[in-house]
Scaffold this active site. Structure first.
Site, short mmCIF file in Angstrom:
data_model
loop_
_atom_site.label_atom_id
_atom_site.label_comp_id
_atom_site.label_asym_id
_atom_site.label_seq_id
_atom_site.Cartn_x
_atom_site.Cartn_y
_atom_site.Cartn_z
CE LYS A 87 -2.28 1.68 3.71
NZ LYS A 87 -2.00 3.13 3.65
CG ASP A 100 -4.80 4.42 1.85
OD1 ASP A 100 -5.94 4.89 1.71
OD2 ASP A 100 -4.26 4.26 2.97
CE LYS A 156 -7.12 6.73 4.45
NZ LYS A 156 -5.68 6.60 4.24
CG ASP A 190 -11.95 17.94 -4.65
OD1 ASP A 190 -12.85 18.76 -4.89
OD2 ASP A 190 -10.75 18.26 -4.54
CB THR A 226 -8.99 1.92 11.84
OG1 THR A 226 -7.77 2.40 11.26
CG2 THR A 226 -9.71 1.03 10.84
NE ARG A 253 -1.26 -1.24 15.76
CZ ARG A 253 -1.21 -0.77 14.50
NH1 ARG A 253 -1.40 -1.58 13.47
NH2 ARG A 253 -0.96 0.49 14.27
NE ARG A 278 1.76 2.98 12.78
CZ ARG A 278 0.90 3.82 13.35
NH1 ARG A 278 1.36 4.85 14.05
NH2 ARG A 278 -0.41 3.67 13.21
#
Ligand SMILES: O=c1ccn([C@@H]2O[C@H](COP(=O)(O)O)[C@@H](O)[C@H]2O)c(=O)[nH]1
Length: 233
Positions: free
Chosen positions: A34, A61, A63, A66, A120, A181, A211
């Site tokens: 991504k 990604d 997003k 507009d 999220t 996670r 991460r």
């Protein structure tokens, strides 16, 4: 190269070199990648081209949010770069999403087009502050239904909402879930989180992981641990 893996690794890096360094340790048979706002703003389409050259399918990604004409043009530009998936904000509304869908159709572009529901990182208090007086789950349902009716292939949501969206929008409607996670990772700024195994069980079709892999002491070991958890599930 296409892969059966549900894993999408978020390359949130501040330079093309750093992103490609990580990509070179990954295998396009084991994950997709991504590209988000930071990396794309720094390196532009070059990063997409470099990842395609290494055999990866790319989720761009950005997003988009507009007016309909602007979003349709941006989605077309992304799809013409050959990305596997691109997204818009469902909050941009029906006409915006329909314009994006229509533009891809008109040009015969098969890139997956999905819509972000509720980030999220947000919980009920955050929604209340921006004037949304319902729970994240309720707002996700509302936006996912709108996205589905507007011709989207799926949504970005948290895995906590995936089971309900499977009932509402069907199995084939994509549920792309960040906020993943594993037990060894900290939540950080994410709020609506779930482990990889629970997320798949709940109906996620794709898991976005950043991460917990990219910032791990040993990223390859972290990725292998997630794969093992999924295989055990
Ligand atoms: O609701 C959303 C939408 C997008 N994201 C993106 O996913 C990754 C998650 O990274 P982690 O490091 O695993 O938290 C990141 O690129 C976000 O921009 C999201 O988290 N939530």
């Amino acid at each position: 190269m296409s892969t059966d893996s549900p894993l999408i690794i978020a390359l949130d890096y501040a330079s093309l070199d750093a992103a490609l360094c990580m990509a070179d340790r990954l295998d396009p048979a084991r994950c997709r990648l991504k590209v988000g706002k930071e990396l794309f703003t720094r390196s532009g389409p070059d990063v997409v081209e470099a990842l395609h050259g290494r055999g990866f399918e790319v989720f761009l990604d950005l997003k988009f949010h507009d007016i309909p004409n602007t979003v349709a043009g941006a989605v077309q530009a992304a799809a013409e770069q050959g990305v596997w998936m691109v997204n818009v904000h469902a909050g941009g509304g029906r006409r915006m999403m329909e314009a994006a869908r229509e533009r891809l159709q008109r040009h015969g572009l098969s890139t997956h087009l999905i819509a972000v529901t509720v980030l999220t990182s947000m919980e009920a208090e955050d929604l209340a502050e921006v004037g949304v007086g319902v729970t994240p789950a309720e707002q996700v349902e509302r936006l996912a239904m709108l996205a589905s009716q507007s011709g989207m292939d799926g949504v970005v949501c948290s895995a906590q909402e995936a089971a309900r969206l499977r009932e509402l929008c069907g199995e084939s409607f994509l549920k792309v879930t960040p906020g993943i996670r594993p037990s060894f990772a900290v939540a950080g700024d994410q709020r609506r989180v779930m482990t990889p195994r629970d997320a798949m069980a709940a109906g996620s079709t794709h898991l976005v992981v950043g991460r917990p892999v990219t910032q791990a002491d040993d990223p390859m070991a972290a990725l292998a641990a997630i794969e093992a958890e999924l295989a055990a599930g």
